[in-house]
Design a protein around this motif. Structure first.
Motif, PDB file in Angstrom:
ATOM      1  N   UNK A 172     119.089  24.261 -24.396  1.00 23.92           N
ATOM      2  CA  UNK A 172     117.638  24.478 -24.272  1.00 23.92           C
ATOM      3  C   UNK A 172     117.227  25.913 -24.585  1.00 23.92           C
ATOM      4  N   UNK A 173     117.940  26.495 -25.534  1.00 27.46           N
ATOM      5  CA  UNK A 173     117.595  27.836 -25.998  1.00 27.46           C
ATOM      6  C   UNK A 173     116.643  27.759 -27.189  1.00 27.46           C
ATOM      7  N   UNK A 174     115.994  28.882 -27.483  1.00 28.22           N
ATOM      8  CA  UNK A 174     115.202  29.036 -28.701  1.00 28.22           C
ATOM      9  C   UNK A 174     116.135  29.640 -29.750  1.00 28.22           C
ATOM     10  N   UNK A 175     116.282  28.960 -30.893  1.00 32.51           N
ATOM     11  CA  UNK A 175     117.312  29.341 -31.863  1.00 32.51           C
ATOM     12  C   UNK A 175     116.684  29.838 -33.163  1.00 32.51           C
ATOM     13  N   UNK A 176     117.147  30.996 -33.615  1.00 31.23           N
ATOM     14  CA  UNK A 176     116.765  31.569 -34.905  1.00 31.23           C
ATOM     15  C   UNK A 176     118.010  31.554 -35.785  1.00 31.23           C
ATOM     16  N   UNK A 177     117.866  31.103 -37.020  1.00 28.30           N
ATOM     17  CA  UNK A 177     119.024  31.049 -37.911  1.00 28.30           C
ATOM     18  C   UNK A 177     118.763  31.725 -39.235  1.00 28.30           C
ATOM     19  N   UNK A 178     119.677  32.578 -39.683  1.00 24.20           N
ATOM     20  CA  UNK A 178     119.558  33.179 -41.012  1.00 24.20           C
ATOM     21  C   UNK A 178     120.310  32.326 -42.028  1.00 24.20           C
ATOM     22  N   UNK A 179     119.780  32.297 -43.254  1.00 24.43           N
ATOM     23  CA  UNK A 179     120.409  31.523 -44.328  1.00 24.43           C
ATOM     24  C   UNK A 179     119.971  32.109 -45.660  1.00 24.43           C
ATOM     25  N   UNK A 180     120.484  31.537 -46.763  1.00 25.87           N
ATOM     26  CA  UNK A 180     120.256  32.140 -48.080  1.00 25.87           C
ATOM     27  C   UNK A 180     119.440  31.266 -49.024  1.00 25.87           C
ATOM     28  N   UNK A 181     118.900  30.140 -48.553  1.00 23.29           N
ATOM     29  CA  UNK A 181     118.097  29.293 -49.442  1.00 23.29           C
ATOM     30  C   UNK A 181     117.166  28.419 -48.623  1.00 23.29           C
ATOM     31  N   UNK A 182     116.136  27.923 -49.281  1.00 25.21           N
ATOM     32  CA  UNK A 182     115.204  27.015 -48.615  1.00 25.21           C
ATOM     33  C   UNK A 182     115.888  25.689 -48.289  1.00 25.21           C
ATOM     34  N   UNK A 183     116.833  25.275 -49.132  1.00 24.85           N
ATOM     35  CA  UNK A 183     117.566  24.041 -48.863  1.00 24.85           C
ATOM     36  C   UNK A 183     118.351  24.161 -47.555  1.00 24.85           C
ATOM     37  N   UNK A 184     118.990  25.308 -47.369  1.00 24.23           N
ATOM     38  CA  UNK A 184     119.712  25.536 -46.123  1.00 24.23           C
ATOM     39  C   UNK A 184     118.746  25.602 -44.945  1.00 24.23           C
ATOM     40  N   UNK A 185     117.584  26.215 -45.171  1.00 28.04           N
ATOM     41  CA  UNK A 185     116.591  26.266 -44.121  1.00 28.04           C
ATOM     42  C   UNK A 185     116.133  24.876 -43.699  1.00 28.04           C
ATOM     43  N   UNK A 186     115.984  23.989 -44.667  1.00 26.94           N
ATOM     44  CA  UNK A 186     115.622  22.608 -44.352  1.00 26.94           C
ATOM     45  C   UNK A 186     116.680  21.916 -43.518  1.00 26.94           C
ATOM     46  N   UNK A 187     117.935  22.150 -43.873  1.00 26.92           N
ATOM     47  CA  UNK A 187     119.026  21.571 -43.072  1.00 26.92           C
ATOM     48  C   UNK A 187     118.988  22.102 -41.649  1.00 26.92           C
ATOM     49  N   UNK A 188     118.787  23.413 -41.494  1.00 31.52           N
ATOM     50  CA  UNK A 188     118.763  24.011 -40.153  1.00 31.52           C
ATOM     51  C   UNK A 188     117.636  23.427 -39.315  1.00 31.52           C
ATOM     52  N   UNK A 189     116.483  23.220 -39.906  1.00 34.67           N
ATOM     53  CA  UNK A 189     115.375  22.613 -39.169  1.00 34.67           C
ATOM     54  C   UNK A 189     115.717  21.193 -38.746  1.00 34.67           C
ATOM     55  N   UNK A 190     116.471  20.489 -39.599  1.00 37.17           N
ATOM     56  CA  UNK A 190     116.827  19.100 -39.282  1.00 37.17           C
ATOM     57  C   UNK A 190     117.770  18.998 -38.094  1.00 37.17           C
ATOM     58  N   UNK A 191     118.505  20.081 -37.786  1.00 37.14           N
ATOM     59  CA  UNK A 191     119.418  20.048 -36.637  1.00 37.14           C
ATOM     60  C   UNK A 191     118.850  20.826 -35.443  1.00 37.14           C
ATOM     61  N   UNK A 192     117.559  21.189 -35.533  1.00 30.23           N
ATOM     62  CA  UNK A 192     116.889  21.724 -34.358  1.00 30.23           C
ATOM     63  C   UNK A 192     116.589  23.204 -34.354  1.00 30.23           C
ATOM     64  N   UNK A 193     116.892  23.922 -35.424  1.00 34.58           N
ATOM     65  CA  UNK A 193     116.640  25.366 -35.446  1.00 34.58           C
ATOM     66  C   UNK A 193     115.134  25.623 -35.366  1.00 34.58           C
ATOM     67  N   UNK A 194     114.731  26.495 -34.452  1.00 32.43           N
ATOM     68  CA  UNK A 194     113.311  26.751 -34.227  1.00 32.43           C
ATOM     69  C   UNK A 194     112.699  27.670 -35.277  1.00 32.43           C
ATOM     70  N   UNK A 195     113.448  28.652 -35.751  1.00 33.30           N
ATOM     71  CA  UNK A 195     112.936  29.595 -36.745  1.00 33.30           C
ATOM     72  C   UNK A 195     114.046  29.897 -37.728  1.00 33.30           C
ATOM     73  N   UNK A 196     113.804  29.625 -38.987  1.00 34.60           N
ATOM     74  CA  UNK A 196     114.785  29.961 -40.023  1.00 34.60           C
ATOM     75  C   UNK A 196     114.310  31.198 -40.776  1.00 34.60           C
TER      76      UNK A 196
END
Length: 410
Positions: free
Chosen positions: A230-254
């Motif tokens: 139940x944490x707020x999660x921020x994830x860094x990545x190198x593409x919008x495609x990766x950002x989409x994947x991160x959002x699909x697994x619950x990342x709050x801010x990419x």
């Protein structure tokens, strides 16, 4: 099969034979990891102790030679360090061992640290490489047959997985319900995320967690486990495609660091800082992560991939101000190396397997289908897979599939 003289001597006391019987586990006996998936069952026990010729579980002969990758020169350049050998002897399992035919092997950023000899300066080439595999048991020793049987699916973490066959001590193997690449993602990458966050992260509801390289093999699990807490999660990545994947697994801010300034985003959106950083990149990203820590924040270093390809294995960081920065915020930096937490490994893996079974955990696998030369198939493609990782192309865990030998009926 060709054996060493010692092996032949140990087998020659009786006429070659192998035999089977069925045995029910005794009442009250602690079951192996198979019991995680529904309890015990009658097992065929294969006695290999007097057999000179092994047959696999569908009757095709195990070959006398195999392909495997071997480190022949110490170098952080994987292609220079590693050689594909075409005719290495298939190893013989000892009394407590399994012979596993590898179906899937995992690629790790630290493969080039291993090929460079950074983990053990006393080890000299040639030596085997590859940390983890999933496959079928095709032969085993008599003691190992108490808990395992030919045909059983297993996973393992052991040096030497970049081979068609690997001998694995039975006590190090993990029984599986089937041979699936998703299980491989949990062995190193998943376990690293689970144990490090549990032991060092002190996660609790509402905490802000920054995960660098969040769409990678271990980052994907750090994101999901932090969300499960139940944490707020921020994830860094190198593409919008990766950002989409991160959002699909619950990342709050990419944060796509190719199109956004990570430092500016963190300063604007999280002015009080983040409570936990799960850091695997190093160099400039480490500096940014350190500066983004909140009061009493914790930075967990699980790697520094940005430096692995350098001769020293390191990328410079601004360390001269480190003591002052930590003191000012009562912050801390903790390193995590999985080998130092092996006492927690079985518990972690059991928990992760249950989460996956319940559908509570996504185990993303990247076979390189979108790479220029296509899917990573066969040991020859391990070289491409390592390059693919260091180009930052993967989403999830990079896995190489090993096809069955033409001599096999499987």
């Amino acid at each position: 099969m060709s054996f060493s003289a010692k092996s032949v001597a140990s087998l020659s006391c009786r006429a070659p034979r192998c035999w089977w019987w069925w045995r029910q586990p005794s009442c009250g006996a602690a079951g192996p990891a198979w019991s995680y998936f529904g309890g015990s069952r009658p097992r065929p026990i294969l006695d290999m102790s007097y057999s000179r010729h092994f047959l696999d579980f569908q009757g095709s002969s195990i070959p006398s030679s195999m392909k495997k990758l071997v480190v022949t020169k110490l170098s952080q350049n994987f292609r220079e360090a590693v050689t594909l050998r075409q005719d290495s002897p298939v190893p013989l399992p000892g009394d407590g061992d399994l012979l596993v035919r590898n179906r899937f092997v995992g690629i790790n950023a630290s493969d080039i640290n291993y090929s460079a000899g950074r983990y053990d300066a006393s080890v000299k080439p040639p030596f085997d490489i590859g940390f983890e595999g999933v496959g079928d048991v095709v032969a085993l020793g008599l003691s190992a047959s108490a808990d395992y049987t030919v045909g059983q699916a297993v996973a393992y973490v052991k040096a030497g997985s970049f081979a068609e066959y690997t001998v694995v001590p039975a006590k190090q193997a993990v029984p599986l319900p089937s041979v699936k690449p998703e299980f491989l993602t949990l062995m190193v990458s998943g376990a690293t995320a689970y144990i490090s966050l549990k032991e060092l992260g002190e996660l609790s509801e509402g905490k802000k967690v920054l995960v660098t390289a969040a769409a990678g093999g271990t980052g994907q699990f750090a994101v999901q486990l932090a969300k499960a807490a139940k944490c707020h999660v921020i994830g860094t990545c190198s593409s919008d495609e990766k950002g989409g994947f991160l959002k699909s697994i619950g990342c709050d801010r990419t944060i796509n660091y190719k199109t956004e300034n990570v430092e500016s985003v963190l300063r604007k959106d999280y002015p009080e800082g983040v409570d936990v950083v799960y850091e695997s990149v190093g160099g400039k990203m480490f500096d940014l992560a350190l500066n983004s820590l909140a009061t009493k924040g914790r930075l967990i270093v699980i790697g520094f991939i940005a430096g692995y390809q350098n001769p020293t294995g390191l990328q410079p960081v601004k360390a001269e101000l480190l003591p002052a920065k930590l003191l000012k915020k009562s912050a801390s930096i903790r390193g995590f190396f999985l080998n130092h937490y092996l006492s927690e490994y079985k518990m972690a893996l059991k928990h992760l397997l249950k989460m996956y079974e319940r559908g509570d955990l996504v185990c993303e696998v990247d076979f390189g289908d979108m790479s220029p030369e296509g899917k990573f198939t066969g040991l020859e493609s391990v070289f491409r897979a390592v390059d693919y990782m260091y180009m930052g192309k993967n989403i999830g865990k990079i896995v190489v599939e090993l096809p069955h030998s033409v001599n096999s009926k499987l």
